[in-house]
Design an enzyme around this catalytic site. Structure first.
Site, PDB file in Angstrom:
ATOM      1  CE1 TYR A 237      33.264  54.651  66.742  1.00 31.46           C
ATOM      2  CE2 TYR A 237      31.166  55.782  66.983  1.00 31.46           C
ATOM      3  CZ  TYR A 237      32.340  55.563  66.286  1.00 31.46           C
ATOM      4  OH  TYR A 237      32.587  56.263  65.137  1.00 31.46           O
TER       5      TYR A 237
ATOM      6  CG  ASP B 227      27.191  49.658  69.866  1.00 26.36           C
ATOM      7  OD1 ASP B 227      27.121  48.783  68.985  1.00 26.36           O
ATOM      8  OD2 ASP B 227      27.956  50.635  69.778  1.00 26.36           O
TER       9      ASP B 227
ATOM     10  CE  LYS C 270      32.714  50.730  62.519  1.00 30.71           C
ATOM     11  NZ  LYS C 270      31.774  51.839  62.638  1.00 30.71           N
TER      12      LYS C 270
ATOM     13  NE  ARG D 246      12.825  65.798  55.203  1.00 35.84           N
ATOM     14  CZ  ARG D 246      11.842  66.181  56.031  1.00 35.84           C
ATOM     15  NH1 ARG D 246      11.777  65.696  57.251  1.00 35.84           N
ATOM     16  NH2 ARG D 246      10.923  67.033  55.622  1.00 35.84           N
TER      17      ARG D 246
END
Length: 384
Positions: free
Chosen positions: A104, A177, A202, A52
Site C-alpha cells: 500500500y 496486511d 475496504k 477515547r
C-alpha cells in the site's frame, strides 16, 4: 440446537448473535456517550471510563472481527493508516523492520519518510521471495516483519507461514496486511502471524461510506497492550456511527467477497486472451507466479482484485480508464461498485507500479456487463 460451532459466515451475518438486552433489537444501538458515571466510591464497575479508550459501539465489531480471524482480541481504528502505523509506533527508535517493496503506497511512503525520521531502520525487500526476507532480517535487531498478501497493485503473494518462521527465528513479530484477502479467504494467524491488519474502509465495510482500520492480535501480550494504549493516547479511534456502519458491512462480508471472487476470476480468464491486454495479474490464474502459494493459503477464492497491463502502454492505459462507463474511476477498493484506477499516476515518482497497469476492484455488478464495458474502452483507446 446442537453444540456444533457456527460457521464464520453465520457469525458474521448475525453479528455473533448479539441481541440488545433491553429492547431485544437484533441490530445494536449506537452509543454516542463520550463519558460514563463513576460509582459512589469513584470506581468504574461498569468497565467504562471514557470513550477515547472504549465505547460499547466498538464491542460488537471488534468481537466479530476477532472471531472471524480467530484471534483473542481486535481493535478498530480511525483509518487503515492509523491501524498500520500503530504497529510501528509500538516499537522503539533504532529498531529494524522489514517491509515489502510492493505494498500500500501511502504506508510505504510513511515508512520511508516519517518512520525513518523518527528512528526506525526500514529495509524494503521483494517479499514474494522468502529468501529475500531471510536475508534482510537481523537476529536480535529486527523487531517486526511486515508483509501484504496479495500485495497492491501487482497482487504478488507472500508465503505467510514461511515469513512467520523467518521472523520468529530472528526474534521478530510478523504483521500481515490482509485487507485484500479478508478473513473470508485467509486467516493469517492460523499461518503463524502475530498481527493482522485491515484497512476496514475496504472489504470489511464494503460500501465505500466510512474510513476505518483494524488490528487483530494472536495474543493479548505486552505488544498488544502497547497498541491498545497507543490508540487511546493518540486518539485514533473510530467514530461511533462509523463503528456501527462497519459492523453493518461485516454482516454481508461473506456473500460480497464470494461474488467478487467469482467475477474477478471470470474477468481475469477472459482478459488473459484479450488482444489489447499484454498481461493479467491475478493470483487465481494458474500461470501467475504466486498461484501455488495463494492456493495453499487462500480458501474459497483469490480476491476481487486484479490488474491488467495494456499493450499500448501508459497512454493507452490512461485512455482506457477515461472511456469506461460502468467501472468508476476512483481510488479505493473492496466496495460493491467496481472501480478502475491508473495506479502509477496516483503513486507518482518512485512507484514500482508499471505505467501500463490498470488496477481493477471488482464489485457485485454483472460480470458480463463489466467485461463489455472495459472491452469497449480498451478497443476505443487502441483506435484513438
Amino acid at each position: 440446537m446442537n453444540d456444533k460451532p457456527l460457521a464464520a459466515a453465520s457469525l458474521a451475518a448475525q453479528a455473533m448473535g448479539w441481541i440488545d438486552p433491553v429492547t431485544k433489537a437484533v441490530v445494536p444501538p449506537i452509543h454516542m456517550a463520550s463519558t460514563y458515571v463513576r460509582d459512589e466510591d469513584n470506581a468504574y464497575r461498569s468497565g467504562r471510563i471514557y470513550a477515547r479508550a472504549d465505547n460499547p459501539t466498538f464491542d460488537q465489531a471488534e468481537a466479530t472481527l476477532a472471531a472471524l480471524e480467530r484471534g483473542p482480541k481486535a481493535l478498530i481504528f480511525s483509518s487503515g493508516m492509523s491501524a498500520a502505523t500503530a504497529c510501528f509506533l509500538a516499537l522503539a527508535p533504532g529498531d529494524h523492520v522489514v517491509a515489502p517493496k510492493v505494498m500500500y503506497w501511502a504506508l510505504r511512503n510513511w515508512l520511508a519518510t516519517f518512520a525513518t525520521g523518527w528512528g526506525l531502520e526500514v529495509e524494503f525487500v521483494d517479499a514474494d521471495c522468502t529468501d529475500a526476507i531471510a536475508a534482510a532480517v537481523r537476529p536480535g535487531a529486527t523487531r517486526l516483519v511486515w508483509i501484504e498478501t496479495p500485495a497492491n497493485p501487482t497482487w504478488c503473494v507472500t508465503d505467510i507461514a514461511a515469513a512467520a518462521d523467518i521472523a520468529h527465528r530472528a526474534g521478530a513479530l510478523l504483521a500481515v496486511d490482509s485487507t485484500v484477502a479478508t478473513p473470508v479467504l485467509t486467516r493469517p494467524i492460523e499461518h503463524g502471524a502475530d498481527i493482522v491488519m485491515h484497512s476496514a474502509t475496504k472489504y470489511l465495510n464494503g460500501h465505500s461510506d466510512i474510513i476505518a482500520g483494524a488490528l487483530v492480535g494472536a495474543r493479548d501480550d505486552a505488544y498488544w497492550a502497547r497498541l491498545r494504549t497507543l490508540r487511546a493516547q493518540l486518539g485514533t479511534i473510530l467514530g461511533q456511527t462509523e463503528a456501527w456502519l462497519l459492523m453493518r458491512g461485516m454482516r454481508t462480508l461473506f456473500p460480497r467477497v464470494a461474488w467478487a471472487c467469482r467475477s474477478a476470476e471470470a474477468l481475469a480468464q477472459r482478459f488473459a486472451d484479450h488482444p489489447m491486454v499484454s498481461e493479467v495479474l491475478y493470483p487465481g490464474l494458474p500461470g501467475f507466479a504466486g498461484h501455488a502459494i495463494a492456493s495453499k493459503q487462500m480458501a474459497g477464492g483469490f480476491s476481487g482484485m486484479l490488474s491488467v497491463r495494456v499493450k499500448g502502454g501508459e497512454r493507452a492505459a490512461i485512455a482506457t480508464a477515461a472511456r469506461v462507463a460502468l467501472w468508476k474511476r476512483a481510488t479505493s477498493l473492496g466496495g460493491v461498485e467496481s472501480l478502475i484506477e491508473h495506479r502509477a499516476s496516483i503513486e507518482g515518482p518512485g512507484t514500482p507500479c508499471p505505467p501500463d497497469l490498470l488496477r481493477l476492484s471488482v464489485g457485485v455488478e454483472d460480470a458480463g456487463d463489466l467485461f463489455d464495458d472495459l472491452d469497449q474502452a480498451l478497443r476505443r483507446a487502441d483506435n484513438a
